[in-house]
Design an enzyme around this catalytic site. Structure first.
Site, mmCIF file in Angstrom:
data_model
loop_
_atom_site.group_PDB
_atom_site.id
_atom_site.type_symbol
_atom_site.label_atom_id
_atom_site.label_comp_id
_atom_site.label_asym_id
_atom_site.label_seq_id
_atom_site.Cartn_x
_atom_site.Cartn_y
_atom_site.Cartn_z
ATOM 1 C CG ASP A 1 -0.136 -0.026 2.636
ATOM 2 O OD1 ASP A 1 0.754 -1.025 2.584
ATOM 3 O OD2 ASP A 1 -0.304 0.513 3.465
ATOM 4 C CD GLU B 1 4.402 0.613 6.705
ATOM 5 O OE1 GLU B 1 5.378 0.818 7.599
ATOM 6 O OE2 GLU B 1 3.967 1.418 5.984
HETATM 7 ZN ZN LIG Z 1 6.621 2.517 3.894
#
Ligand SMILES: [Zn+2]
Length: 342
Positions: free
Chosen positions: A76, A143
């Site tokens: 992401d 993340e």
């Molecule tokens: Zn990163």
């Protein structure tokens, strides 16, 4: 659109990074990119698994006499854009151009965090002439927000002796260890009274912003702090309707907007506010050369906050810390604790 990337070396890396730019992959929307990773693995006859959160593991067998290494990157990206950008992060490819040694976008984030790690791992996955140990290529999701992907990875996926995470911020450096982070969401109940006769908009923009995990120690302004410092001294002379700023918990706010009306729209009050604006511009002009503060009439029919709610809000924003809180006692120039008010 990004065909200029295909002329760059190493080509085995840039072809994947160019592909990444075509596949939207905002946090929480990683499925399409996860499927691209699976597709590349299949084309190379490697086994791969994807879970419900779209985490992916690809197994690349290697020299059995050498250690198995786990490589990790996250699928992401943070999706930020300039206020006038028409870019749709759910649908549009990210357009880039090369400017000298830099790869630039048109008012959007690039997604080098962590697209570079992902593209590097895809290039390694395709490498034919290796004499390395086996690789376990782990691509995780979400993340940038909650680490939900990494937290949910099935531990039985992994058998490697070493893990190298490719999400570093500095070239030619290896980081050993990590930092923790915690989000605190504050909810302040407010009461409203009636709309002001004439609404005004105070807008702060053009600040550098940056990543709170990387740039918090730099001499940069927080737009929410600046707008609070301007409004607090005239708190009794205004009726605040709205206050908004920042885009993400890990982005230093680079813009903020306040809507308010005057309790008494006299020239003394307006001059006082203007002097606070001028003072802020003067204080920050060297460190934030693109800072712009605009004050304009606007139409906004929403009722203003009660005096008590307004005082509570501005006092809270004034008291909340922003920036470096403590430095490491032994390591020079190393931040121990910091806070991003965003
Ligand atoms: Zn990163």
């Amino acid at each position: 659109m990004n065909s200029h990337l295909l002329t760059l070396q190493p080509a085995c890396f840039w072809k994947h990074f160019a592909k990444l730019l075509e596949i939207p992959h905002e946090t929480g929307h990683e499925q399409a990119l996860a499927e691209y990773v699976i597709q590349v693995a299949k084309q190379n006859s490697l086994s791969a698994i994807k879970d419900e959160l779209h985490n992916v593991i690809v197994y690349k067998p290697g020299n059995p006499n050498r250690s198995t290494v786990i490589l990790q990157s996250h699928l992401d990206m943070v999706c930020e854009k300039t206020p006038n950008s028409q870019h749709d992060f759910q649908a549009d490819p990210i357009a880039t151009q090369i400017n000298g040694d830099w790869l630039e976008t048109n008012g959007t984030t690039l997604g080098a965090d962590n697209g570079f790690g992902v593209a590097l791992m895809l290039a390694l996955l395709e490498e034919q002439n290796q004499n390395w140990g086996s690789l376990e290529l782990l691509f995780t999701t979400q993340e940038e927000t909650t680490m939900a992907g990494a937290k949910a990875v099935d531990p039985t996926w992994l058998s490697g002796n070493y893990l190298i995470n490719l999400d570093g911020a500095r070239l030619n450096r290896i980081t050993i260890g990590s930092a923790g982070a915690q989000d605190v969401d504050l909810l302040l109940p407010i009461q409203r009274t009636q709309p002001p006769q004439q609404a005004w908009q105070l807008e702060i923009k053009g600040l550098q912003g940056g990543h709170s995990g990387v740039d918090i120690h730099r001499p940069r302004a927080n737009a929410i702090k600046l707008i609070t410092e301007i409004l607090l001294p005239v708190c009794e002379k205004i009726n605040l309707v709205d206050l908004a700023g920042g885009n993400a918990h890990n982005a230093i706010p680079n813009q903020a907007t306040a809507i308010f009306g005057w309790v008494e729209a006299n020239s003394a009050n307006q001059a006082k506010l203007q002097s606070l604006i001028d003072q802020t511009l003067k204080t920050w002009q060297k460190r934030e050369p693109n800072l712009v503060i605009e004050l304009n009439q606007t139409s906004d029919a929403r009722p203003a906050l009660s005096i008590e709610s307004q005082n509570n809000l501005l006092s809270l924003l004034s008291e909340l810390p922003h920036g470096v809180l403590t430095q490491h006692p032994k390591l020079p120039k190393t931040v121990m604790t910091s806070n991003n008010l965003a």
